[in-house]
Motif scaffolding. Structure first.
Motif, PDB file in Angstrom:
ATOM      1  N   ILE A  35     -24.045  26.723  41.406  1.00 43.28           N
ATOM      2  CA  ILE A  35     -24.063  27.515  40.172  1.00 43.28           C
ATOM      3  C   ILE A  35     -22.651  28.022  39.867  1.00 43.28           C
ATOM      4  CG2 ILE A  35     -24.945  29.635  39.112  1.00 43.28           C
ATOM      5  CD1 ILE A  35     -27.514  29.174  40.838  1.00 43.28           C
ATOM      6  N   GLY A  36     -21.946  28.432  40.902  1.00 45.90           N
ATOM      7  CA  GLY A  36     -20.576  28.900  40.718  1.00 45.90           C
ATOM      8  C   GLY A  36     -19.636  27.815  40.258  1.00 45.90           C
ATOM      9  N   ALA A  37     -19.910  26.584  40.649  1.00 47.85           N
ATOM     10  CA  ALA A  37     -19.047  25.456  40.279  1.00 47.85           C
ATOM     11  C   ALA A  37     -19.387  24.891  38.912  1.00 47.85           C
ATOM     12  CB  ALA A  37     -19.157  24.355  41.334  1.00 47.85           C
ATOM     13  N   ALA A  38     -20.530  25.259  38.363  1.00 49.23           N
ATOM     14  CA  ALA A  38     -20.963  24.717  37.073  1.00 49.23           C
ATOM     15  C   ALA A  38     -20.110  25.276  35.934  1.00 49.23           C
ATOM     16  CB  ALA A  38     -22.434  25.054  36.836  1.00 49.23           C
ATOM     17  N   ASP A  39     -20.057  24.525  34.838  1.00 53.06           N
ATOM     18  CA  ASP A  39     -19.334  24.983  33.649  1.00 53.06           C
ATOM     19  C   ASP A  39     -20.165  25.960  32.829  1.00 53.06           C
ATOM     20  OD1 ASP A  39     -17.086  23.168  34.068  1.00 53.06           O
ATOM     21  OD2 ASP A  39     -18.503  21.583  33.531  1.00 53.06           O
ATOM     22  N   ARG A  40     -21.491  25.758  32.867  1.00 51.09           N
ATOM     23  CA  ARG A  40     -22.411  26.577  32.083  1.00 51.09           C
ATOM     24  C   ARG A  40     -23.707  26.730  32.881  1.00 51.09           C
ATOM     25  NH1 ARG A  40     -19.846  22.876  29.428  1.00 51.09           N
ATOM     26  NH2 ARG A  40     -18.444  23.473  27.714  1.00 51.09           N
ATOM     27  N   ILE A  41     -24.481  27.755  32.527  1.00 47.15           N
ATOM     28  CA  ILE A  41     -25.721  28.040  33.248  1.00 47.15           C
ATOM     29  C   ILE A  41     -26.862  28.206  32.245  1.00 47.15           C
ATOM     30  CG2 ILE A  41     -26.912  29.684  34.763  1.00 47.15           C
ATOM     31  CD1 ILE A  41     -24.111  30.582  35.729  1.00 47.15           C
ATOM     32  N   ILE A  42     -28.006  27.623  32.577  1.00 50.92           N
ATOM     33  CA  ILE A  42     -29.220  27.874  31.812  1.00 50.92           C
ATOM     34  C   ILE A  42     -30.242  28.514  32.746  1.00 50.92           C
ATOM     35  CG2 ILE A  42     -31.142  26.884  30.516  1.00 50.92           C
ATOM     36  CD1 ILE A  42     -29.316  24.728  29.503  1.00 50.92           C
ATOM     37  N   LEU A  43     -30.817  29.635  32.284  1.00 50.52           N
ATOM     38  CA  LEU A  43     -31.846  30.347  33.039  1.00 50.52           C
ATOM     39  C   LEU A  43     -33.164  30.207  32.276  1.00 50.52           C
ATOM     40  CD1 LEU A  43     -32.442  32.289  35.448  1.00 50.52           C
ATOM     41  CD2 LEU A  43     -32.024  34.178  33.850  1.00 50.52           C
ATOM     42  N   PRO A  44     -34.023  29.261  32.691  1.00 50.77           N
ATOM     43  CA  PRO A  44     -35.304  29.090  32.013  1.00 50.77           C
ATOM     44  C   PRO A  44     -36.343  30.050  32.592  1.00 50.77           C
ATOM     45  CG  PRO A  44     -35.000  27.351  33.627  1.00 50.77           C
ATOM     46  CD  PRO A  44     -33.823  28.293  33.763  1.00 50.77           C
ATOM     47  N   GLY A  45     -37.581  29.921  32.153  1.00 53.85           N
ATOM     48  CA  GLY A  45     -38.640  30.740  32.742  1.00 53.85           C
ATOM     49  C   GLY A  45     -39.873  30.836  31.873  1.00 53.85           C
ATOM     50  N   ALA A 202     -24.977  22.516  20.970  1.00 51.09           N
ATOM     51  CA  ALA A 202     -24.032  23.589  20.670  1.00 51.09           C
ATOM     52  C   ALA A 202     -23.693  24.391  21.918  1.00 51.09           C
ATOM     53  CB  ALA A 202     -24.607  24.498  19.580  1.00 51.09           C
ATOM     54  N   PHE A 203     -24.694  24.689  22.737  1.00 56.82           N
ATOM     55  CA  PHE A 203     -24.439  25.436  23.961  1.00 56.82           C
ATOM     56  C   PHE A 203     -23.498  24.658  24.888  1.00 56.82           C
ATOM     57  CE2 PHE A 203     -25.627  26.356  28.427  1.00 56.82           C
ATOM     58  CZ  PHE A 203     -25.140  27.656  28.478  1.00 56.82           C
ATOM     59  N   SER A 204     -23.681  23.340  24.942  1.00 58.10           N
ATOM     60  CA  SER A 204     -22.853  22.519  25.839  1.00 58.10           C
ATOM     61  C   SER A 204     -21.386  22.510  25.430  1.00 58.10           C
ATOM     62  CB  SER A 204     -23.381  21.074  25.876  1.00 58.10           C
ATOM     63  OG  SER A 204     -23.033  20.359  24.699  1.00 58.10           O
ATOM     64  N   GLU A 205     -21.097  22.913  24.195  1.00 58.94           N
ATOM     65  CA  GLU A 205     -19.728  22.913  23.693  1.00 58.94           C
ATOM     66  C   GLU A 205     -19.070  24.288  23.776  1.00 58.94           C
ATOM     67  OE1 GLU A 205     -20.681  19.379  20.426  1.00 58.94           O
ATOM     68  OE2 GLU A 205     -20.287  21.425  19.750  1.00 58.94           O
ATOM     69  N   ILE A 206     -19.842  25.302  24.099  1.00 57.62           N
ATOM     70  CA  ILE A 206     -19.292  26.658  24.176  1.00 57.62           C
ATOM     71  C   ILE A 206     -18.437  26.804  25.441  1.00 57.62           C
ATOM     72  CG2 ILE A 206     -19.880  29.110  24.476  1.00 57.62           C
ATOM     73  CD1 ILE A 206     -22.399  28.522  22.778  1.00 57.62           C
ATOM     74  N   GLY A 207     -17.243  27.254  25.247  1.00 61.37           N
ATOM     75  CA  GLY A 207     -16.342  27.450  26.376  1.00 61.37           C
ATOM     76  C   GLY A 207     -15.694  26.174  26.871  1.00 61.37           C
ATOM     77  N   GLY A 208     -15.967  25.064  26.162  1.00 61.30           N
ATOM     78  CA  GLY A 208     -15.409  23.782  26.605  1.00 61.30           C
ATOM     79  C   GLY A 208     -14.088  23.451  25.925  1.00 61.30           C
TER      80      GLY A 208
END
Length: 208
Positions: A35-45, A202-208
């Motif tokens: 998770i720390g190495a990932a570029d982005r995180i999704i928290l489902p539930g 769109a989320f995948s492009e945020i911060g990229g």
């Protein structure tokens, strides 16, 4: 890489399938290092707020998620995953959330008029129209009038500063929230057809 956090709450197959359909590198994991190495995180539930928070705390993932968000990593909560981003929930008692977005989660039924209580079914389930109330990167490919898919009985309220989109269901239901790098959708993008895919893109492009 997008880390889809697995903490034992919900079926992640359709979400990961949607991300991979978009050609995105996604991995389901509960491992703090990944998770720390990932570029982005999704928290489902899906399910109950208290159960989700208990599982996050038992695994230590509450601190992992909070730490990564506070460090500026893009985080997207989906459905119950969005709700746990808030301060508190009133689902079967009062329960503390992650506190990443000011506000609380409350029963839809309590805020409906008597007439709407009789006319509208709870849970709020199925397709509903989005009204975008604030421009934000998460909704850059979306527009008012797009339809998305909901399944929930509780909704986020007292969070006006973070609301990006709503859907009408007797009251304005908080559909999407954004507070800096922390975002959430009450609806399921992975079940919302082309509209949902555009939001995930769109989320995948945020911060990229």
């Amino acid at each position: 890489m997008i880390a889809v956090i697995d903490y034992g709450v919900g079926n992640l197959f359709s979400l990961v399938s949607s991300l991979r359909y978009l050609g995105l590198d996604a991995e389901v994991t509960g491992d703090a290092e990944k998770i720390g190495a990932a570029d982005r995180i999704i928290l489902p539930g899906v399910g109950a707020f208290a159960d989700a928070m208990a599982k996050l705390r038992q695994t230590g993932l509450d601190e992992v998620v909070t730490g990564q968000a506070e460090a500026g990593k893009p985080l997207l909560g989906i459905c119950l995953g969005m709700q746990v981003l808030f301060d508190t929930s009133l689902e079967y008692g009062e329960h503390r959330g992650l506190g990443l977005i000011p506000g609380r989660v409350a029963p839809i039924l309590d805020d409906l008029s008597p007439a709407d209580r009789a006319a509208l079914k709870i849970p709020h389930m199925g397709w509903n129209r989005l009204e975008i109330v604030r421009d934000c990167p998460l909704l850059r490919y979306s527009r008012t009038g797009d339809y998305v898919y909901y399944v929930h009985s509780y909704y986020a309220r007292d969070c006006a500063d973070s609301v990006a989109a709503v859907s009408e269901y007797g009251i304005p239901i908080t559909g999407a929230v954004v507070r800096g790098n922390v975002m959430g959708t009450q609806f399921h993008p992975e079940k919302s057809g082309e509209t949902g895919l555009r939001i995930l893109k769109a989320f995948s492009e945020i911060g990229g």
